[in-house]
Design a protein around this motif. Sequence first.
Motif, PDB file in Angstrom:
ATOM      1  N   ALA A  50       0.830  -1.200   0.000  1.00  0.00           N
ATOM      2  CA  ALA A  50       0.000   0.000   0.000  1.00  0.00           C
ATOM      3  C   ALA A  50       0.860   1.244   0.000  1.00  0.00           C
ATOM      4  O   ALA A  50       2.039   1.214   0.356  1.00  0.00           O
ATOM      5  CB  ALA A  50      -0.929   0.010   1.214  1.00  0.00           C
ATOM      6  N   HIS A  51       0.271   2.351  -0.387  1.00  0.00           N
ATOM      7  CA  HIS A  51       0.951   3.632  -0.327  1.00  0.00           C
ATOM      8  C   HIS A  51       1.159   3.990   1.141  1.00  0.00           C
ATOM      9  O   HIS A  51       0.231   3.989   1.931  1.00  0.00           O
ATOM     10  CB  HIS A  51       0.088   4.695  -1.008  1.00  0.00           C
ATOM     11  N   ALA A  74     -10.295   1.024  -5.564  1.00  0.00           N
ATOM     12  CA  ALA A  74      -9.687   2.014  -4.676  1.00  0.00           C
ATOM     13  C   ALA A  74      -8.569   2.742  -5.403  1.00  0.00           C
ATOM     14  O   ALA A  74      -7.907   2.181  -6.294  1.00  0.00           O
ATOM     15  CB  ALA A  74      -9.149   1.331  -3.424  1.00  0.00           C
ATOM     16  N   GLY A  75      -8.339   3.980  -5.013  1.00  0.00           N
ATOM     17  CA  GLY A  75      -7.251   4.745  -5.614  1.00  0.00           C
ATOM     18  C   GLY A  75      -5.896   4.148  -5.280  1.00  0.00           C
ATOM     19  O   GLY A  75      -5.718   3.456  -4.272  1.00  0.00           O
ATOM     20  N   TYR A  76      -4.939   4.401  -6.149  1.00  0.00           N
ATOM     21  CA  TYR A  76      -3.580   3.898  -5.952  1.00  0.00           C
ATOM     22  C   TYR A  76      -2.616   4.948  -6.485  1.00  0.00           C
ATOM     23  O   TYR A  76      -2.951   5.743  -7.373  1.00  0.00           O
ATOM     24  CB  TYR A  76      -3.381   2.559  -6.671  1.00  0.00           C
ATOM     25  N   ALA A  77      -1.434   4.956  -5.915  1.00  0.00           N
ATOM     26  CA  ALA A  77      -0.433   5.953  -6.301  1.00  0.00           C
ATOM     27  C   ALA A  77       0.802   5.260  -6.871  1.00  0.00           C
ATOM     28  O   ALA A  77       1.147   4.147  -6.466  1.00  0.00           O
ATOM     29  CB  ALA A  77      -0.063   6.805  -5.097  1.00  0.00           C
ATOM     30  N   PRO A  78       1.479   5.948  -7.808  1.00  0.00           N
ATOM     31  CA  PRO A  78       1.126   7.259  -8.359  1.00  0.00           C
ATOM     32  C   PRO A  78      -0.021   7.167  -9.355  1.00  0.00           C
ATOM     33  O   PRO A  78      -0.330   6.085  -9.855  1.00  0.00           O
ATOM     34  CB  PRO A  78       2.422   7.697  -9.057  1.00  0.00           C
ATOM     35  N   ALA A  79      -0.626   8.302  -9.622  1.00  0.00           N
ATOM     36  CA  ALA A  79      -1.746   8.338 -10.555  1.00  0.00           C
ATOM     37  C   ALA A  79      -1.309   7.848 -11.926  1.00  0.00           C
ATOM     38  O   ALA A  79      -0.269   8.256 -12.443  1.00  0.00           O
ATOM     39  CB  ALA A  79      -2.283   9.763 -10.669  1.00  0.00           C
ATOM     40  N   GLY A  80      -2.099   6.961 -12.493  1.00  0.00           N
ATOM     41  CA  GLY A  80      -1.827   6.493 -13.843  1.00  0.00           C
ATOM     42  C   GLY A  80      -0.807   5.390 -13.943  1.00  0.00           C
ATOM     43  O   GLY A  80      -0.427   5.015 -15.063  1.00  0.00           O
ATOM     44  N   ARG A  81      -0.365   4.843 -12.798  1.00  0.00           N
ATOM     45  CA  ARG A  81       0.614   3.759 -12.877  1.00  0.00           C
ATOM     46  C   ARG A  81      -0.006   2.565 -13.603  1.00  0.00           C
ATOM     47  O   ARG A  81      -1.219   2.358 -13.588  1.00  0.00           O
ATOM     48  CB  ARG A  81       1.090   3.349 -11.489  1.00  0.00           C
ATOM     49  N   ASP A  82       0.826   1.767 -14.251  1.00  0.00           N
ATOM     50  CA  ASP A  82       0.332   0.614 -14.986  1.00  0.00           C
ATOM     51  C   ASP A  82      -0.246  -0.425 -14.034  1.00  0.00           C
ATOM     52  O   ASP A  82       0.277  -0.652 -12.940  1.00  0.00           O
ATOM     53  CB  ASP A  82       1.467  -0.022 -15.789  1.00  0.00           C
TER      54      ASP A  82
END
Length: 331
Positions: A50-51, A74-82
């Motif tokens: 997790a971040h 759920a959101g994940y970081a960084p934005a737009g990661r594969d």
Amino acid sequence: MTRRPHHVVVLVLDGALPLDVGIPAEVFHPETGFPYEVAICGVDAGTVPAHGGFGYAVPRGLEALAGADTIIVAGYAPAGRDVPAKVHEALRSAASRGARIASICYGAFALADAGLLDGLRATTHWDAAEQLAERYPQITVEPNVLFVDEGSILTSAGAAAGIDLCLHIVRRDLGLSAANAIARGLVTAPYRSGGQAQYLPTNSSVPHGDTLAATREWIMTRLDQQLTIDGIAVHAQMSPRTFMRRFAEETGTTPLQWILRARVDAARELLESTRLSVDQIAEQVGLGSGSNLRLHFRRIVDVSPSEYRATFSGGAVGMWPEAPVTLTGHT
């Protein structure tokens, strides 16, 4: 007869943002007393990093999505990661069988990668909205809203906007009273419209915040009365012009539009909990006549008051319909 619980699965991907995982887990937890069950899954069973330097233990992989009524990415970081291609395949498969799919924050990128947002409106955290729009020009990105409801596909802005999205889903499924009850348990505001503005950096000298919270509470106790901008501004101890500007900064809408939606929400609660006639409800919430209530109710909630009452009054709350009821109004 008790219906089966509505099964919500939260998809946790590498770099998952803790709040984005925790929000749906809390809103849809069976201990709320409402007919939901919630589970989490990853790409594979095991530990998902997790971040923030820790991880989530997920008991199942993508096969869990096959049995989900609602999937929340759920959101994940960084934005737009594969993310793995099999995630896109699993999301497309779920959408094709009719599952409702939602994303919180940067989770919108996974939906976009899967092609689920093509031709639709969508949102994400304000700091990634431009990136989402540039990468996927076929999506109409709404950078300044809390969430976007496109029926079976929903997206929300970052962090706490996930609460607004999840409570909106509960309102669609079970009505306003159920959403308000869950909001009270979470000690959060029961309703912020999807059109309310996200916080955006600004060079304005006017501070952002919630300086008009007391005035909004004052309005809520007087919905049955005639409310004017001048009168409300007096309560807020501001000039009418300053009040209108500040109100728009804090809510993303005008005072009169906010009051209208508050009156419609009050009508929703009365339709759920009483047998008052539409005319009586209209008078109690300050909309004057039944015809006026019907006009604004259908425009905002997208069904008539009588249809809403038939769905959500009496035993509707706490009992799951044979098929989830979808109210597609911009509430």
